[in-house]
Design a protein around this motif. Sequence first.
Motif, PDB file in Angstrom:
ATOM      1  N   ASN A   1     -15.408  11.225 -14.691  1.00 47.06           N
ATOM      2  CA  ASN A   1     -15.036  11.826 -16.109  1.00 47.06           C
ATOM      3  C   ASN A   1     -14.521  13.090 -15.990  1.00 47.06           C
ATOM      4  O   ASN A   1     -15.306  14.101 -15.419  1.00 47.06           O
ATOM      5  CB  ASN A   1     -16.344  11.728 -17.188  1.00 47.06           C
ATOM      6  CG  ASN A   1     -16.760  10.422 -17.469  1.00 47.06           C
ATOM      7  OD1 ASN A   1     -15.720   9.497 -17.710  1.00 47.06           O
ATOM      8  ND2 ASN A   1     -17.712  10.426 -17.776  1.00 47.06           N
TER       9      ASN A   1
ATOM     10  N   SER B   1      -5.716  12.547 -24.169  1.00 47.55           N
ATOM     11  CA  SER B   1      -6.637  11.548 -23.903  1.00 47.55           C
ATOM     12  C   SER B   1      -5.795  10.211 -23.000  1.00 47.55           C
ATOM     13  O   SER B   1      -4.665  10.421 -22.958  1.00 47.55           O
ATOM     14  CB  SER B   1      -7.230  10.838 -25.058  1.00 47.55           C
ATOM     15  OG  SER B   1      -6.019  10.705 -25.960  1.00 47.55           O
TER      16      SER B   1
ATOM     17  N   TRP C   1      -7.183   0.981 -23.459  1.00 48.10           N
ATOM     18  CA  TRP C   1      -6.625   2.166 -24.163  1.00 48.10           C
ATOM     19  C   TRP C   1      -5.531   1.419 -25.270  1.00 48.10           C
ATOM     20  O   TRP C   1      -5.491   1.974 -26.316  1.00 48.10           O
ATOM     21  CB  TRP C   1      -6.104   3.033 -23.466  1.00 48.10           C
ATOM     22  CG  TRP C   1      -7.205   3.948 -22.992  1.00 48.10           C
ATOM     23  CD1 TRP C   1      -8.337   4.298 -23.222  1.00 48.10           C
ATOM     24  CD2 TRP C   1      -7.099   4.796 -21.614  1.00 48.10           C
ATOM     25  NE1 TRP C   1      -9.096   4.971 -22.385  1.00 48.10           N
ATOM     26  CE2 TRP C   1      -8.142   5.272 -21.348  1.00 48.10           C
ATOM     27  CE3 TRP C   1      -5.939   5.091 -20.792  1.00 48.10           C
ATOM     28  CZ2 TRP C   1      -8.403   6.055 -20.250  1.00 48.10           C
ATOM     29  CZ3 TRP C   1      -6.010   5.673 -19.624  1.00 48.10           C
ATOM     30  CH2 TRP C   1      -7.372   6.272 -19.236  1.00 48.10           C
TER      31      TRP C   1
ATOM     32  N   THR D   1     -13.175  14.762 -18.868  1.00 46.71           N
ATOM     33  CA  THR D   1     -13.605  15.179 -20.204  1.00 46.71           C
ATOM     34  C   THR D   1     -14.978  14.523 -20.631  1.00 46.71           C
ATOM     35  O   THR D   1     -15.334  13.315 -20.070  1.00 46.71           O
ATOM     36  CB  THR D   1     -12.508  14.758 -21.114  1.00 46.71           C
ATOM     37  OG1 THR D   1     -12.057  13.431 -21.160  1.00 46.71           O
ATOM     38  CG2 THR D   1     -11.046  15.365 -20.923  1.00 46.71           C
ATOM     39  N   ASN D   2     -15.619  15.299 -21.412  1.00 45.95           N
ATOM     40  CA  ASN D   2     -17.078  14.680 -21.898  1.00 45.95           C
ATOM     41  C   ASN D   2     -16.907  13.528 -22.677  1.00 45.95           C
ATOM     42  O   ASN D   2     -17.936  12.649 -22.489  1.00 45.95           O
ATOM     43  CB  ASN D   2     -17.429  15.665 -22.803  1.00 45.95           C
ATOM     44  CG  ASN D   2     -17.865  16.747 -22.364  1.00 45.95           C
ATOM     45  OD1 ASN D   2     -18.110  16.931 -20.916  1.00 45.95           O
ATOM     46  ND2 ASN D   2     -18.392  18.219 -22.878  1.00 45.95           N
ATOM     47  N   ASN D   3     -15.687  13.039 -23.265  1.00 43.83           N
ATOM     48  CA  ASN D   3     -15.720  11.777 -23.868  1.00 43.83           C
ATOM     49  C   ASN D   3     -15.203  10.406 -22.984  1.00 43.83           C
ATOM     50  O   ASN D   3     -15.064   9.310 -23.149  1.00 43.83           O
ATOM     51  CB  ASN D   3     -14.872  11.771 -25.415  1.00 43.83           C
ATOM     52  CG  ASN D   3     -13.448  12.229 -24.930  1.00 43.83           C
ATOM     53  OD1 ASN D   3     -13.117  12.398 -23.755  1.00 43.83           O
ATOM     54  ND2 ASN D   3     -12.550  12.097 -25.814  1.00 43.83           N
ATOM     55  N   GLY D   4     -15.091  11.032 -21.853  1.00 42.76           N
ATOM     56  CA  GLY D   4     -14.494  10.006 -20.884  1.00 42.76           C
ATOM     57  C   GLY D   4     -13.124   9.268 -21.054  1.00 42.76           C
ATOM     58  O   GLY D   4     -12.808   8.206 -20.481  1.00 42.76           O
ATOM     59  N   SER D   5     -12.299   9.984 -21.729  1.00 45.11           N
ATOM     60  CA  SER D   5     -10.693   9.448 -22.088  1.00 45.11           C
ATOM     61  C   SER D   5      -9.903  10.081 -21.068  1.00 45.11           C
ATOM     62  O   SER D   5      -8.750   9.510 -21.138  1.00 45.11           O
ATOM     63  CB  SER D   5     -10.509  10.033 -23.605  1.00 45.11           C
ATOM     64  OG  SER D   5     -10.270  11.440 -23.493  1.00 45.11           O
TER      65      SER D   5
ATOM     66  N   GLY E   1      -9.036  18.947 -22.256  1.00 46.87           N
ATOM     67  CA  GLY E   1      -9.889  18.216 -23.316  1.00 46.87           C
ATOM     68  C   GLY E   1      -9.039  17.900 -24.325  1.00 46.87           C
ATOM     69  O   GLY E   1      -9.412  16.961 -25.043  1.00 46.87           O
TER      70      GLY E   1
END
Length: 117
Positions: free
Chosen positions: A63, A13, A109, A65-69, A10
């Motif tokens: 996903n 990114s 990105w 990671t929680n932020n989707g990166s 996490g």
Amino acid sequence: DELYGGLRIGYHSNIIFSNGLLDPWSTAGVYGKTNAAEPKEGEKCMLEIDKESFYYDCDMLQNVTNNGSVLALILDLGAHHLDLMFSNKEDPKCARDARKIEEHYILKWINEWRDGC
């Protein structure tokens, strides 16, 4: 673990892990906890690529990671690095879709980085 992040993925990114389920090593791959998009039942997920709508199987993109990166792609008919090889008319749909999804997120990105400069 401290140098490369190890289990604390996490902290990273802009990564896409692709997992070809025909690959014997796929069980050791990186997978997500949730789908990157939640469609209504029976619907496909959609990305806009070059101002055109592109539809794909929602279970294919997860996903990590929680932020989707950090994302995981699941290629049901893929094997080791199939999505990174040169395209071929014989490629399964999952490989063609994976390449489009990868291109979409890499360009996203890059543009986010450019906008932040």
